[in-house]
Design an enzyme around this catalytic site. Sequence first.
Site, PDB file in Angstrom:
ATOM      1  N   GLY A 102       0.838  -1.197   0.000  1.00 12.74           N
ATOM      2  CA  GLY A 102       0.000   0.000   0.000  1.00 12.74           C
ATOM      3  C   GLY A 102       0.869   1.241   0.000  1.00 12.74           C
ATOM      4  CG  ASP A 103      -0.491   4.595   2.244  1.00 16.06           C
ATOM      5  OD1 ASP A 103      -0.810   3.488   2.720  1.00 16.06           O
ATOM      6  OD2 ASP A 103      -0.905   5.673   2.690  1.00 16.06           O
TER       7      ASP A 103
END
Length: 299
Positions: A102-103
Amino acid sequence: IVGTVHDVTERKALEERLEHQAFHDSLTGLPNRTLFMDRLGHALARVERHEKSIAVLFLDLDDFKLVNDSLGHEVGDRLLVEVAGRLKECVRPQDTVARLGGDEFTVLLEEVENVEGATHVVGRVTEALRTPFDLGEHRLSTGVSIGGVLGNSARDRPEDLLRNADLALYEAKRRGKARYEIFDPGTNQRLAERLKLKRELGRALERDEFRVLYQPKMLLRTGRIIGTEALVRWEHPERGLIPPAEFVPLAEESGLIIPIGYKVLEEACRQARSWQERYLDAPQTMCINLSFRQFNDPG
């Protein structure tokens, strides 16, 4: 003498590609969680020999979901690639930048003198990511929340350091995002309890553990009840009734305040109607507290 020669160049290249894929993120090319944890373990083993600490930074881009939802995953992926490049420019060759998914990114800083050494890198990272990103037709700015922890003993476990950095990140986001927090052992228990309560909150909704209590509003001159206020309580199976000040902020963070709020609204209205049908002088007013998150909900 009989000799044979086999050209294994292609096979060796394939093996190297497979090994790279197993230990690196396919999007950014950064080390993945497996390789990061391996390097963290080796770095801890060298700590006492070099008589210096290491630092683990856990990074999370603020409002990255908004980028994906509004501009699409392709733009989000390009942003992640650019972020990865800038992160690598903020550290030394012996340090490691990884993407966990993800981030979420992690940074391993080796041979750190003290907390100030880690926060110096945090400042560089924050400044680097503050500059807008040019992504084709889009120009984006992003904030970053960072949690950090120092490791100074070979007895420290890699998974514990990563968890503590994650706890510090959680505290940074709780205090308003776009900031950093260094893990403090004194707050470990409080943060762990908060995270545990947040995980249990979703199950509490499924198990119907929320109770609506009613505070009467009385006219002192006549002694007559003229209204009631609906108050939600969490009947925890182990801790008993948990007051709203303890769980409502967690519900607002997770978005669970919306279904909880609907439950309170429905139950309070049903109870008010029941009283009005049973008693001629039943209060006609029912007050219900709403969260700011509910005002943003279309329903």
